[in-house]
Scaffold this active site. Structure first.
Site, mmCIF file in Angstrom:
data_model
loop_
_atom_site.group_PDB
_atom_site.id
_atom_site.type_symbol
_atom_site.label_atom_id
_atom_site.label_comp_id
_atom_site.label_asym_id
_atom_site.label_seq_id
_atom_site.Cartn_x
_atom_site.Cartn_y
_atom_site.Cartn_z
ATOM 1 C CG ASN A 172 -13.312 0.379 -6.357
ATOM 2 O OD1 ASN A 172 -12.517 0.020 -7.458
ATOM 3 N ND2 ASN A 172 -12.935 1.086 -5.532
ATOM 4 C CG ASP A 201 11.896 -3.014 -0.967
ATOM 5 O OD1 ASP A 201 12.072 -1.876 -1.121
ATOM 6 O OD2 ASP A 201 11.936 -3.701 -2.406
ATOM 7 C CD GLU A 208 14.479 -6.224 -4.334
ATOM 8 O OE1 GLU A 208 14.291 -5.794 -5.341
ATOM 9 O OE2 GLU A 208 14.541 -5.366 -3.375
#
Ligand code: TEU
Ligand code: CA
Length: 599
Positions: free
Chosen positions: A59, A245, A299
């Protein structure tokens, strides 16, 4: 006579009964293993990581978004990837570009709407690909409702969702008033203390990362239930799994003793593997993953190879696989890059092959949004060798043992960015380090910037280079949230998709080779020349299939005699034209990569 007949009849009966209501029997039969491995889709997957802020803007506001990703799904399908890993797409004030989540069930407004997300997910499924999303639950944003409540008063029901502790009395301040020191000497990964004093209740809260990323208290069962509930929310939408994470950091030692000088040398290790980590991962698995056909990759900051089977062992019922940091950061010394030593890197893969058996699956990656660009760090991004070394590195990632993770733009051979000044950077890790190290005079600014040109995370976060039009075709707008690499005119997808010699086309070939031969997934791995300073030579063997991979990690020509009287047979992949095959001696040019069938 009769007895034998009866005997055989008996066998028949047992077999028959076994098969007739075989459903249970055969379903009880574990799927046939492949070289001792239980075959699963996520072991055979080639995963492509998308950093949404930098992938494609739809956009014109200069910020990548979800409709932008949807518009490029054909590109990914044609490349041959099977799973997309989407870095955080949730509502966030972007203190750490989405790794600070304000609302886990809402799409970041800059990225689009939930309808945009659903459309993207449908598009991925239609193209027979899968989607895993980022689960960031070691910490939230400080603007998350839970934390806003928690910091409001000591007896707020959400107070115990985070870690609040009294400070230690410090020396009187300039106004003579007593000052408060942090509860202990825990440092943050983003410079400074991991404790922040909150004047509202005059207590400190813990944040291993940024001040705006307070750590969640997983010892609070309400916190864990909230996490399992939001995971179900996305899995019920059809998401195929999670990249988790810093998941090894979720269990803390609630007495928060000071770190020892040794621990301060590696805080990732000090903060990881807390007292209840395995218990919580098993509880999460029981409550969520066990109920879905999903893929999970952790991770695993601070987790050693030796500790890995305790998290990924298939009898542990915790995670499917983890990212170890040994290879991706093998040549890193803080903000600096150390000289590249190939035998050291090769030894890591041999240790993995020996340390992780058929019940502990591995991952293969050398790049992501937290590390500098692949070809600039492990290859040679000078004009003469950029394409060749980029192809060599893709050959390596797609022929090693474990699930391959590719990072957006590496299929084009995108390079590090020529950062010149601190204002070129966006990353909070850089900005905090600049305050902590440059403004305090510890490091000269020029040295700091020079080091970051080779190690900063922002190198991998520059916008994707789609074509040679302004802004590399990333946006139709006049500006981007982070500058496009000026080399986009030479390096972009449009120039490569139809070029059979491009890094893109080569990566596509290498992905197809991996999909075509299970030897590259489940085959035994053997480094046949570990001490060789410039050649990485290894075999992948699965039953009759036996491949030899040869990678020349130097710009010098190498007349290579294959050790151990092995003979290269037919060539199945190479980044340079060659007529050499069915021989034991090969002439490898600088940064040349070849994959042979072994005779
Ligand atoms: O990264 C954790 C991590 O390993 C890095 O932050 C690393 O410690 C740092 O770059 C030091 O160089 C995860 C996410 O991948 C990262 O993007 C986030 O910034 C971080 O956690 C906090 O969520
Ligand atoms: Ca946009």
């Amino acid at each position: 006579m009769i007895p034998r007949l009866i005997a055989s009849a008996l066998v028949l009966v047992t077999f028959f009964t076994a098969t007739t209501n075989g459903q249970t029997a055969s379903s009880a039969q574990p799927a046939a293993t492949v070289n001792g491995y239980e075959p699963t889709w996520w072991k055979e997957a080639v995963v492509y990581q998308i950093y949404p802020r930098s992938f494609k803007d739809s956009n014109g506001d200069g910020i990548g978004d979800i409709p932008g990703i949807t518009s490029k799904l054909d590109y990914l399908q044609q490349l041959g990837v099977s799973v997309i890993w989407l870095s955080p797409h949730y509502d966030s004030p972007n203190a750490d570009n989405g790794y600070d989540i304000r609302d886990y069930r809402k799409v970041m407004s800059e990225f689009g709407t939930m309808a945009d997300f659903d459309k993207m997910l449908a598009g991925i499924k239609q193209r027979h690909m899968r989607l895993i999303v980022d689960l960031v639950v070691n910490h939230t944003s400080d603007e998350h409702r839970w934390f806003v409540e928690s910091r409001s008063s000591k007896d707020n029901p959400y107070r115990d969702f985070y870690f609040w502790r009294d400070g230690k009395p410090g020396s009187p301040g300039p106004d003579g008033k007593p000052t408060l020191l942090p509860p202990n000497n825990d440092p943050s990964f983003f410079s400074g203390s991991a404790w922040q004093l909150d004047p509202k209740t005059n207590q400190f809260y813990l944040h291993y990362f940024a001040v705006k990323q307070p750590d969640l208290n997983w010892d609070n069962p309400k916190v864990r239930e909230e996490v399992y509930s939001l995971m179900r929310f996305w899995l019920d939408k059809g998401v195929d799994g999670f990249r988790m994470d810093v998941i090894p950091l979720i269990s803390k030692n609630p007495s928060f003793p000071d770190l020892t000088p040794d621990q301060l040398k590696n805080i990732g290790k000090a903060y990881a593997n807390g007292p209840h980590m395995h218990e919580y991962l098993q509880e999460m698995n029981r409550n969520v993953m066990a109920k879905y056909d999903v893929m999970t990759v952790g991770e695993a900051l601070g987790i050693s190879l030796e500790q890995t089977p305790l998290i990924v062992g298939d009898s542990r019922h915790e995670l499917n696989m983890i990212f170890n940091f040994d290879a991706v950061r093998f040549n890193r010394d803080g903000l600096k890059l150390k000289p590249f030593d190939l035998p050291t890197l090769k030894a890591i893969y041999t240790r993995h092959a020996e340390g992780l058996d058929t019940h502990s699956w591995d991952t293969v990656f050398l790049a992501n949004h937290d590390n500098p660009r692949l070809v600039s760090t492990f290859g040679d991004d000078t004009p003469q060798f950029r394409m060749r070394s980029a192809k060599l590195l893709q050959t390596m990632l797609l022929t090693l043992r474990g699930t391959t993770f590719l990072y957006q733009g590496d299929e084009l051979g995108m390079t590090n960015y020529p950062f010149k000044s601190i204002s070129d950077f966006n990353d909070i890790e850089v900005k905090n380090a600049y305050k902590a190290k440059v403004l305090t005079g510890q490091i000269p600014e020029a040295t700091f910037i020079a080091d970051l040109r080779t190690t900063s995370r922002d190198n991998s976060r520059t916008p994707m280079q789609w074509d040679a039009s302004p802004q590399g075709g990333f946006t139709t707008g006049p500006k981007t949230w982070l500058a496009v690499n000026p080399n986009y005119k030479e390096i972009n997808a449009a120039a490569q998709i139809s070029d059979p010699d491009s890094v893109y086309s080569y990566t596509k070939q290498a992905i197809a080779l991996r999909h075509a031969h299970r030897a590259f997934v489940y085959g035994d791995y053997k480094d046949i020349d570990p001490a060789n300073p410039s050649i990485f030579a290894y075999t992948r063997k699965l039953g009759p299939e036996n491949f030899l991979v040869l990678l020349n990690f130097s710009e010098a020509e190498n007349v290579y005699k294959i050790p151990g009287s092995l003979d290269a047979g037919a060539l199945v992949l190479g980044n340079l034209p060659t007529s050499e095959h069915d021989t034991n001696t090969l002439h490898l040019s600088g940064w040349e990569a070849r994959v042979y069938k072994l005779k």
